[in-house]
Motif scaffolding. Structure first.
Motif, PDB file in Angstrom:
ATOM      1  N   PRO A   1      28.526  79.884  55.379  1.00  0.00           N
ATOM      2  CA  PRO A   1      28.969  79.462  54.035  1.00  0.00           C
ATOM      3  C   PRO A   1      29.308  77.969  53.950  1.00  0.00           C
ATOM      4  N   ASP A   2      29.905  77.429  54.999  1.00  0.00           N
ATOM      5  CA  ASP A   2      30.247  76.008  55.008  1.00  0.00           C
ATOM      6  C   ASP A   2      28.994  75.135  55.045  1.00  0.00           C
ATOM      7  N   TYR A   3      28.013  75.523  55.842  1.00  0.00           N
ATOM      8  CA  TYR A   3      26.773  74.768  55.915  1.00  0.00           C
ATOM      9  C   TYR A   3      25.990  74.870  54.603  1.00  0.00           C
ATOM     10  N   LEU A   4      25.999  76.041  53.979  1.00  0.00           N
ATOM     11  CA  LEU A   4      25.271  76.221  52.725  1.00  0.00           C
ATOM     12  C   LEU A   4      25.805  75.317  51.615  1.00  0.00           C
ATOM     13  N   ARG A   5      27.096  75.050  51.638  1.00  0.00           N
ATOM     14  CA  ARG A   5      27.689  74.143  50.657  1.00  0.00           C
ATOM     15  C   ARG A   5      27.018  72.765  50.726  1.00  0.00           C
ATOM     16  N   TRP A   6      26.854  72.241  51.925  1.00  0.00           N
ATOM     17  CA  TRP A   6      26.262  70.907  52.098  1.00  0.00           C
ATOM     18  C   TRP A   6      24.752  70.945  51.982  1.00  0.00           C
ATOM     19  N   TYR A   7      24.153  72.080  52.266  1.00  0.00           N
ATOM     20  CA  TYR A   7      22.717  72.284  52.054  1.00  0.00           C
ATOM     21  C   TYR A   7      22.409  72.150  50.561  1.00  0.00           C
ATOM     22  N   ARG A   8      23.193  72.840  49.744  1.00  0.00           N
ATOM     23  CA  ARG A   8      23.023  72.750  48.289  1.00  0.00           C
ATOM     24  C   ARG A   8      23.306  71.334  47.789  1.00  0.00           C
ATOM     25  N   TYR A   9      24.278  70.670  48.387  1.00  0.00           N
ATOM     26  CA  TYR A   9      24.637  69.296  48.031  1.00  0.00           C
ATOM     27  C   TYR A   9      23.437  68.371  48.226  1.00  0.00           C
ATOM     28  N   ALA A  10      22.692  68.540  49.320  1.00  0.00           N
ATOM     29  CA  ALA A  10      21.510  67.722  49.587  1.00  0.00           C
ATOM     30  C   ALA A  10      20.446  67.948  48.520  1.00  0.00           C
ATOM     31  N   PHE A  11      20.232  69.201  48.128  1.00  0.00           N
ATOM     32  CA  PHE A  11      19.260  69.491  47.085  1.00  0.00           C
ATOM     33  C   PHE A  11      19.715  68.958  45.732  1.00  0.00           C
ATOM     34  N   ALA A  12      21.005  69.022  45.455  1.00  0.00           N
ATOM     35  CA  ALA A  12      21.521  68.485  44.195  1.00  0.00           C
ATOM     36  C   ALA A  12      21.304  66.980  44.122  1.00  0.00           C
ATOM     37  N   THR A  13      21.383  66.314  45.260  1.00  0.00           N
ATOM     38  CA  THR A  13      21.166  64.868  45.299  1.00  0.00           C
ATOM     39  C   THR A  13      19.728  64.529  44.937  1.00  0.00           C
ATOM     40  N   SER A  14      18.776  65.185  45.573  1.00  0.00           N
ATOM     41  CA  SER A  14      17.362  64.851  45.381  1.00  0.00           C
ATOM     42  C   SER A  14      16.739  65.499  44.158  1.00  0.00           C
ATOM     43  N   CYS A  15      17.021  66.761  43.948  1.00  0.00           N
ATOM     44  CA  CYS A  15      16.346  67.488  42.878  1.00  0.00           C
ATOM     45  C   CYS A  15      17.056  67.362  41.532  1.00  0.00           C
ATOM     46  N   LEU A  16      18.367  67.389  41.541  1.00  0.00           N
ATOM     47  CA  LEU A  16      19.129  67.273  40.293  1.00  0.00           C
ATOM     48  C   LEU A  16      19.586  65.839  40.034  1.00  0.00           C
ATOM     49  N   ARG A  17      19.285  64.960  40.991  1.00  0.00           N
ATOM     50  CA  ARG A  17      19.600  63.526  40.888  1.00  0.00           C
ATOM     51  C   ARG A  17      21.073  63.246  40.605  1.00  0.00           C
ATOM     52  N   ARG A  18      21.927  63.892  41.391  1.00  0.00           N
ATOM     53  CA  ARG A  18      23.356  63.634  41.262  1.00  0.00           C
ATOM     54  C   ARG A  18      23.625  62.189  41.671  1.00  0.00           C
ATOM     55  N   PRO A  19      24.445  61.475  40.908  1.00  0.00           N
ATOM     56  CA  PRO A  19      24.676  60.060  41.187  1.00  0.00           C
ATOM     57  C   PRO A  19      25.668  59.827  42.322  1.00  0.00           C
ATOM     58  N   ALA A  20      25.642  58.623  42.856  1.00  0.00           N
ATOM     59  CA  ALA A  20      26.530  58.239  43.960  1.00  0.00           C
ATOM     60  C   ALA A  20      28.003  58.336  43.561  1.00  0.00           C
ATOM     61  N   GLU A  21      28.300  58.205  42.296  1.00  0.00           N
ATOM     62  CA  GLU A  21      29.697  58.253  41.835  1.00  0.00           C
ATOM     63  C   GLU A  21      30.343  59.622  42.061  1.00  0.00           C
ATOM     64  N   THR A  22      29.546  60.646  42.341  1.00  0.00           N
ATOM     65  CA  THR A  22      30.084  61.992  42.552  1.00  0.00           C
ATOM     66  C   THR A  22      30.587  62.211  43.979  1.00  0.00           C
ATOM     67  N   VAL A  23      30.373  61.237  44.867  1.00  0.00           N
ATOM     68  CA  VAL A  23      30.819  61.356  46.260  1.00  0.00           C
ATOM     69  C   VAL A  23      32.317  61.070  46.318  1.00  0.00           C
TER      70      VAL A  23
END
Length: 122
Positions: A94-116
């Motif tokens: 579950p902990d790894y899946l959180r960051w796995y989804r985060y990586a996809f949100a960055t590239s596919c959903l184009r989450r901005p750097a301000e969300t870090v």
């Protein structure tokens, strides 16, 4: 991956393949916990993970979202031969899946750097 249980090898390779080819994370082994981070990373980025080596993938995907440079050096991974070997997917998945989804949100959903989440400036 030398001496790794087959299930763990399949999960790790599938995750790394999809992160590299689909999420466009610029490393072939996102799950490797043996990393060097610059001082800037350790000072500026807040670590939210509390379990295991999740901090490593967390910092990696946050650097990716910030657009910071990520280098890669090939290495072999040897599974330990002695001592307790506990491949307990339930604990770390579950902990790894959180960051796995985060990586996809960055590239596919184009989450901005301000969300870090960043450390407060002192």
């Amino acid at each position: 991956m030398v001496g790794c249980p087959w299930l763990k090898a399949v999960l790790v390779r599938a995750a790394n393949f999809t992160l590299y080819h689909l999420a466009r994370l610029p490393t072939h082994d996102a799950s490797n916990g043996f990393r060097l981070f610059s001082r800037r990373v350790t000072i500026e980025i807040s670590i939210e993970s509390e379990r295991g080596f999740c901090y490593s993938i967390e910092l990696l995907v946050k650097c990716h979202r910030l657009g910071w440079r990520i280098g890669e050096v090939p290495a072999r991974w040897f599974e330990r031969a002695r001592g307790a070997r506990r491949f307990q997917v339930v604990k770390w998945l579950p902990d790894y899946l959180r960051w796995y989804r985060y990586a996809f949100a960055t590239s596919c959903l184009r989450r901005p750097a301000e969300t870090v989440r960043r450390q407060p400036v002192t």
